[in-house]
Design an enzyme around this catalytic site. Structure first.
Site, PDB file in Angstrom:
ATOM      1  N   ASP A  73      32.340  27.148   5.071  1.00 27.12           N
ATOM      2  CA  ASP A  73      33.733  27.065   4.634  1.00 27.12           C
ATOM      3  C   ASP A  73      34.349  28.450   4.801  1.00 27.12           C
ATOM      4  O   ASP A  73      34.086  29.356   4.005  1.00 27.12           O
ATOM      5  CB  ASP A  73      33.804  26.616   3.173  1.00 27.12           C
ATOM      6  CG  ASP A  73      35.242  26.527   2.678  1.00 27.12           C
ATOM      7  OD1 ASP A  73      36.165  26.954   3.411  1.00 27.12           O
ATOM      8  OD2 ASP A  73      35.452  26.040   1.546  1.00 27.12           O
ATOM      9  N   ASP A 145      40.079  26.145  -2.380  1.00 30.06           N
ATOM     10  CA  ASP A 145      39.440  27.444  -2.157  1.00 30.06           C
ATOM     11  C   ASP A 145      38.383  27.811  -3.198  1.00 30.06           C
ATOM     12  O   ASP A 145      38.387  28.890  -3.778  1.00 30.06           O
ATOM     13  CB  ASP A 145      40.496  28.563  -2.106  1.00 30.06           C
ATOM     14  CG  ASP A 145      41.418  28.419  -0.920  1.00 30.06           C
ATOM     15  OD1 ASP A 145      42.215  27.468  -0.903  1.00 30.06           O
ATOM     16  OD2 ASP A 145      41.320  29.238   0.008  1.00 30.06           O
ATOM     17  N   HIS A 188      42.201  32.317 -11.481  1.00 33.04           N
ATOM     18  CA  HIS A 188      42.892  31.181 -10.843  1.00 33.04           C
ATOM     19  C   HIS A 188      42.596  29.849 -11.508  1.00 33.04           C
ATOM     20  O   HIS A 188      43.258  28.858 -11.221  1.00 33.04           O
ATOM     21  CB  HIS A 188      42.487  31.065  -9.366  1.00 33.04           C
ATOM     22  CG  HIS A 188      42.841  32.257  -8.543  1.00 33.04           C
ATOM     23  ND1 HIS A 188      44.137  32.706  -8.415  1.00 33.04           N
ATOM     24  CD2 HIS A 188      42.074  33.109  -7.813  1.00 33.04           C
ATOM     25  CE1 HIS A 188      44.141  33.789  -7.644  1.00 33.04           C
ATOM     26  NE2 HIS A 188      42.902  34.059  -7.263  1.00 33.04           N
ATOM     27  N   ASP A 225      44.354  42.494  -9.583  1.00 38.87           N
ATOM     28  CA  ASP A 225      43.792  41.797  -8.425  1.00 38.87           C
ATOM     29  C   ASP A 225      44.938  41.517  -7.446  1.00 38.87           C
ATOM     30  O   ASP A 225      46.084  41.373  -7.853  1.00 38.87           O
ATOM     31  CB  ASP A 225      43.167  40.480  -8.903  1.00 38.87           C
ATOM     32  CG  ASP A 225      42.449  39.724  -7.803  1.00 38.87           C
ATOM     33  OD1 ASP A 225      41.209  39.774  -7.769  1.00 38.87           O
ATOM     34  OD2 ASP A 225      43.128  39.073  -6.977  1.00 38.87           O
ATOM     35  N   HIS A 227      45.548  38.907  -5.800  1.00 42.22           N
ATOM     36  CA  HIS A 227      46.038  37.527  -5.857  1.00 42.22           C
ATOM     37  C   HIS A 227      46.723  37.267  -7.200  1.00 42.22           C
ATOM     38  O   HIS A 227      46.388  37.902  -8.203  1.00 42.22           O
ATOM     39  CB  HIS A 227      44.878  36.538  -5.697  1.00 42.22           C
ATOM     40  CG  HIS A 227      44.152  36.661  -4.389  1.00 42.22           C
ATOM     41  ND1 HIS A 227      43.008  37.407  -4.246  1.00 42.22           N
ATOM     42  CD2 HIS A 227      44.421  36.130  -3.170  1.00 42.22           C
ATOM     43  CE1 HIS A 227      42.585  37.335  -2.993  1.00 42.22           C
ATOM     44  NE2 HIS A 227      43.433  36.577  -2.307  1.00 42.22           N
ATOM     45  N   ASP A 318      40.436  43.639  -4.731  1.00 39.46           N
ATOM     46  CA  ASP A 318      40.854  43.235  -3.389  1.00 39.46           C
ATOM     47  C   ASP A 318      42.222  43.829  -3.038  1.00 39.46           C
ATOM     48  O   ASP A 318      42.733  43.622  -1.945  1.00 39.46           O
ATOM     49  CB  ASP A 318      40.859  41.706  -3.256  1.00 39.46           C
ATOM     50  CG  ASP A 318      41.400  41.013  -4.494  1.00 39.46           C
ATOM     51  OD1 ASP A 318      42.031  41.681  -5.335  1.00 39.46           O
ATOM     52  OD2 ASP A 318      41.194  39.785  -4.618  1.00 39.46           O
ATOM     53  N   TYR A 358      36.378  42.124  -1.999  1.00 40.46           N
ATOM     54  CA  TYR A 358      35.519  41.523  -0.981  1.00 40.46           C
ATOM     55  C   TYR A 358      35.049  42.486   0.087  1.00 40.46           C
ATOM     56  O   TYR A 358      34.291  42.108   0.976  1.00 40.46           O
ATOM     57  CB  TYR A 358      36.244  40.307  -0.351  1.00 40.46           C
ATOM     58  CG  TYR A 358      36.678  39.384  -1.457  1.00 40.46           C
ATOM     59  CD1 TYR A 358      35.751  38.560  -2.088  1.00 40.46           C
ATOM     60  CD2 TYR A 358      37.991  39.417  -1.965  1.00 40.46           C
ATOM     61  CE1 TYR A 358      36.114  37.779  -3.174  1.00 40.46           C
ATOM     62  CE2 TYR A 358      38.358  38.630  -3.056  1.00 40.46           C
ATOM     63  CZ  TYR A 358      37.416  37.814  -3.652  1.00 40.46           C
ATOM     64  OH  TYR A 358      37.760  37.053  -4.735  1.00 40.46           O
TER      65      TYR A 358
HETATM   66  C1  Q6M Z   1      40.759  32.486   0.649  1.00 40.72           C
HETATM   67  C2  Q6M Z   1      41.335  32.421   2.011  1.00 40.72           C
HETATM   68  C3  Q6M Z   1      40.397  33.083   2.993  1.00 40.72           C
HETATM   69  C4  Q6M Z   1      39.450  36.156  -7.619  1.00 40.72           C
HETATM   70  C5  Q6M Z   1      40.321  36.138  -6.405  1.00 40.72           C
HETATM   71  C6  Q6M Z   1      40.075  34.870  -5.632  1.00 40.72           C
HETATM   72  C7  Q6M Z   1      40.797  34.792  -4.331  1.00 40.72           C
HETATM   73  C8  Q6M Z   1      40.685  33.449  -3.685  1.00 40.72           C
HETATM   74  C9  Q6M Z   1      41.237  33.475  -2.288  1.00 40.72           C
HETATM   75  C10 Q6M Z   1      41.167  32.141  -1.679  1.00 40.72           C
HETATM   76  N1  Q6M Z   1      41.681  32.103  -0.346  1.00 40.72           N
HETATM   77  N2  Q6M Z   1      41.085  33.702   4.062  1.00 40.72           N
HETATM   78  O1  Q6M Z   1      41.643  36.268  -6.814  1.00 40.72           O
HETATM   79  O2  Q6M Z   1      40.052  37.272  -5.658  1.00 40.72           O
HETATM   80 ZN    ZN Z   2      41.827  38.271  -5.684  1.00 40.44          ZN
END
Ligand code: Q6M
Ligand code: ZN
Length: 721
Positions: A73, A145, A188, A225, A227, A318, A358
């Site tokens: 994935d 995700d 999330h 973060d 996101h 991130d 990451y």
């Molecule tokens: C991934 C798309 C890959 C904890 C967090 C999780 C982030 C999930 C991102 C999902 N999308 N290109 O906020 O770091």
């Molecule tokens: Zn994140």
């Protein structure tokens, strides 16, 4: 008989061994009471190991590395167990882990999980350990995700439990602050859904728990973060007791999780309106300046006005350089500053819980910067800040304009132009076309080592004044040089006959030199006359050949412009009642406060939105903090100021106070030693008169000092965007 006795000995021997092993762990918890008078002589790390007022909890368990993605994935492949192992190993290798109190994890109970999640959802997740690979894949499909694994439920309970252990350690006073390194992340996940690698919402659960178990009244959650933690937003949307702040990559809703409600105009609902602050980033490649501006011009003023009793950080990394998700360019050392800037809130009660991150190089570096700051080590110099980019300024402007009706500190923020900047749908396909080049290996320098001088704080006090605990009494070792005495005589205007006064001034100079040379981290001097002492220090600094910049922060009603030159080596920021605006230059900045330094909200506001951005951009090698007896600053505001300034010049601060203020020596030293300043209480609303003058000043100075900007100004010729 002999055999029996031997067995007895063996038994006793083994018991003693076990006891000693056990004691090692318990000691870390129980040494609370050891406060010996010889403490000042101990090295910093030994000191922090023993005193709960200065300890940092580290919560980690290898068990949380024991799940992973079992199928292909692309969306989930970055969320690997190594994220946790490399972070923890870096903490061990740098010796940071050893300096923390290691607190064990535990599983969150059903009841605790249900503080945030629905019974149906919990029951569903409970089934996952028994599922086949196919079942797990099917189960995963209903969420976005995220992936499941037979062991993820266990890990998710530990991740939430780790956050709860952190709350317990901080709230019971076992430690001052702490960090939990966890997987899976949490921000999330929603009441009834896993999302974005998250199963249970660790920080939301911990915040509800803190309210319920400890009656915590106001909680600040800072989500740095990259996101948007929409799960946290949903959880506290209507709750004015929890202020949620998040910045996030947004790109006009083109970036995951692509939600309309991640934009700046989601401010919270009903009672909770104003208590949800979203800062959407519409460009990638943002840098340290962009992050710090948002702290100076949105988060910190609002946080001080809100006055939390407890601070959580959704500590994802991130948003750091090299991260494949964030694609931002902030360096790991920025997290040291973000952490530090939060550490004088809530009496220092900061609980950081890992979320994303990451890049397996910048993640451990950023984790180390964060933990090292929680431990109280000197901050790295905030080098090369060049002001926010145009896109970040647009976001800043939108957020401030949207929140001006909720927060008195923002009431003078510029309104939004009628055609809104941010919600505009993406222009055309032009940006789209350039396909994502497989991120070529980014390189950045390793963060510099942060070394603590052997002496943390030294005090130069007249005989008869006792030196507060934890601080070294400063005695100049050498005889003053005749040349120095001559120089001092000139800058002080003292008579040669005043030998005692001249000798004490020369001690002051040698204290300053030791602070400058980093033999001592910070110093305090009680002097007969602060103006004279300040003059001497400034003259001496100017005459020495060093290229070191000095920031002077002066709390005084007495005009002091004449003491600096405009060569860029000294910046003087003066807080007073007087309107000295006409005298302002790039390096002499008189801040006029209606109530002078005695008005707490006015002073704090000016410190956060003027002094800090100026100081960070100027990046001095030494801070001279001068408090004249006429300034009437409240002790707590003074301690906040002293604490916040420790982010500059690697904590090299020299404080000058007048002899008559000896009762302020102890609180000042305490702040220099890194004790969080006592909370100010919810600040009284700022009046227009408090905000107007500093605001005018900010507008005038922003041409010279880009970190003062909060809007895309006319005269700004920025070529990005
Ligand atoms: C991934 C798309 C890959 C904890 C967090 C999780 C982030 C999930 C991102 C999902 N999308 N290109 O906020 O770091
Ligand atoms: Zn994140």
């Amino acid at each position: 008989m002999i055999v029996f006795m031997l067995l007895c000995f063996l038994y006793i021997y083994i018991s003693v061994c076990i006891f000693l092993l056990y004691k090692k762990r318990v000691d870390a918890w129980c040494l609370n009471h050891v406060t010996s008078p010889t403490l000042p002589l101990l090295a910093n790390c030994e000191l922090s190991k023993m005193n709960p007022d200065t300890t940092t909890a580290l919560i980690y368990d290898e068990e949380m590395t024991k799940y992973k993605l079992l199928w292909v994935d692309p969306a989930c492949k970055i969320e690997v167990p190594e994220r946790l192992t490399v972070s923890y190993e870096a903490l061990v290798k740098t010796g940071l882990a050893d300096r923390c109190v290691s607190v064990p994890v535990r599983e969150a109970t059903d009841e605790e999980i249900l503080l945030v999640h629905s019974e149906e959802y919990l029951e569903a997740v409970k089934q996952t350990p028994y599922m086949t690979l196919e079942d797990l894949q099917m189960f995963t499909l209903q969420y976005g995700d995220v992936y499941f694994h037979p062991n993820i439920y266990h890990c998710a309970k530990l991740a939430s439990g780790a956050a709860l252990q952190l709350v317990d350690s901080v709230m019971t006073g076992k430690v001052r602050n702490g960090m939990a390194l966890v997987r899976p992340p949490g921000h999330h996940s929603k009441r009834s859904a896993a999302n974005g690698f998250c199963v249970f919402n660790n920080v939301s659960i911990a915040a509800k728990y803190a309210k319920q178990k400890y009656g915590v009244k106001r909680i600040l959650i800072v989500d740095w973060d990259v996101h948007h933690g929409q799960g946290v937003q949903y959880c506290f949307e209507e709750d004015p007791s929890v202020l949620y702040f998040s910045w996030h990559r947004y790109e006009h809703q083109k970036f995951w999780p692509n939600l309309r409600e991640s934009d700046y105009d989601s401010v919270g609902k009903a009672e909770g309106a104003g208590f949800n602050i979203n800062v959407p980033w519409n460009k990638v490649g943002l840098e340290n300046s962009d992050y710090l501006s948002v702290f100076f011009h949105v988060l910190l003023p609002v946080a001080y006005e809100f006055c939390p009793d407890l601070v959580f950080v959704c500590a994802g990394f991130d948003a750091a350089i090299g991260d494949p998700e964030g694609e931002m360019c902030a360096t790991p050392d920025v997290f040291a500053h973000l952490t530090h800037l939060l550490m004088n809130l809530a009496d220092g009660k900061v609980c950081a819980v890992l979320e994303g991150g990451y890049n397996l190089k910048s993640l451990p570096q950023s984790v180390c910067e964060t933990v090292q700051t929680l431990l109280g080590d000197p901050l790295p110099r905030p080098a090369n800040l060049k002001g926010p980019c145009k896109s970040a300024l647009e976001s800043l402007h939108c957020v401030r304009a949207t929140h001006r009706k909720y927060w008195s500190c923002l009431k003078h923020a510029d309104k939004l132009p009628s055609d809104e900047l941010s919600t505009k749908p993406v222009k055309s396909a032009e940006g789209e076309a350039e396909e994502k080049t497989e991120t070529e290996e980014l390189v950045w320098p390793d963060p510099l080592k942060r070394i603590s001088p052997n002496v943390r704080t030294a005090a130069l006090v007249p005989e008869g004044v006792t030196c507060p605990e934890g601080c070294r009494l400063f005695c100049s070792s050498q005889e003053p040089e005749p040349n120095l005495i001559k120089q001092l005589q000139e800058s002080s205007g003292l008579d040669t006959a005043d030998a005692a006064a001249l000798t004490s001034l020369s001690s002051l100079i040698s204290l300053m030199d030791k602070v400058k040379k980093a033999e001592i981290r910070s110093g305090l001097a009680l002097v007969p006359d602060v103006s004279i002492a300040m003059n001497c220090v400034v003259q001496h600094a100017a005459s020495s050949s060093s290229s070191n910049r000095m920031l002077i922060v002066l709390l005084s009603e007495k005009m002091a412009k004449s003491c600096i030159t405009e060569d860029g080596k000294t910046m003087l920021v003066q807080f007073s009642r007087r309107s000295l605006e006409a005298e302002m230059t790039k390096y002499y900045i008189p801040v006029c406060l209606k109530q002078g330094c005695s008005g707490v909200s006015g002073l704090i506001h000016a410190v956060l939105s003027l002094l800090l951005p100026l100081g960070y951009e100027f990046d001095p090698g030494l801070v001279l903090l001068v408090r004249a007896p006429d300034c009437r600053v409240s002790e707590r505001a003074w301690q906040q100021l002293t604490g916040l300034l420790q982010g500059l010049a690697q904590g090299h601060t020299l404080v000058l106070m007048q002899e008559s203020e000896r009762s302020s020596v102890a609180p000042t030293v305490s702040s220099l030693l890194g004790t969080p300043a006592p909370s100010l209480g919810p600040l009284s609303a700022l009046g227009s008169e408090d905000v107007e003058a500093p605001e005018k000043l900010r507008l005038k100075l922003q041409r010279h000092w880009k970190l003062l900007q909060t809007t895309v100004s006319e005269n700004k010729c920025d070529d990005d965007g």
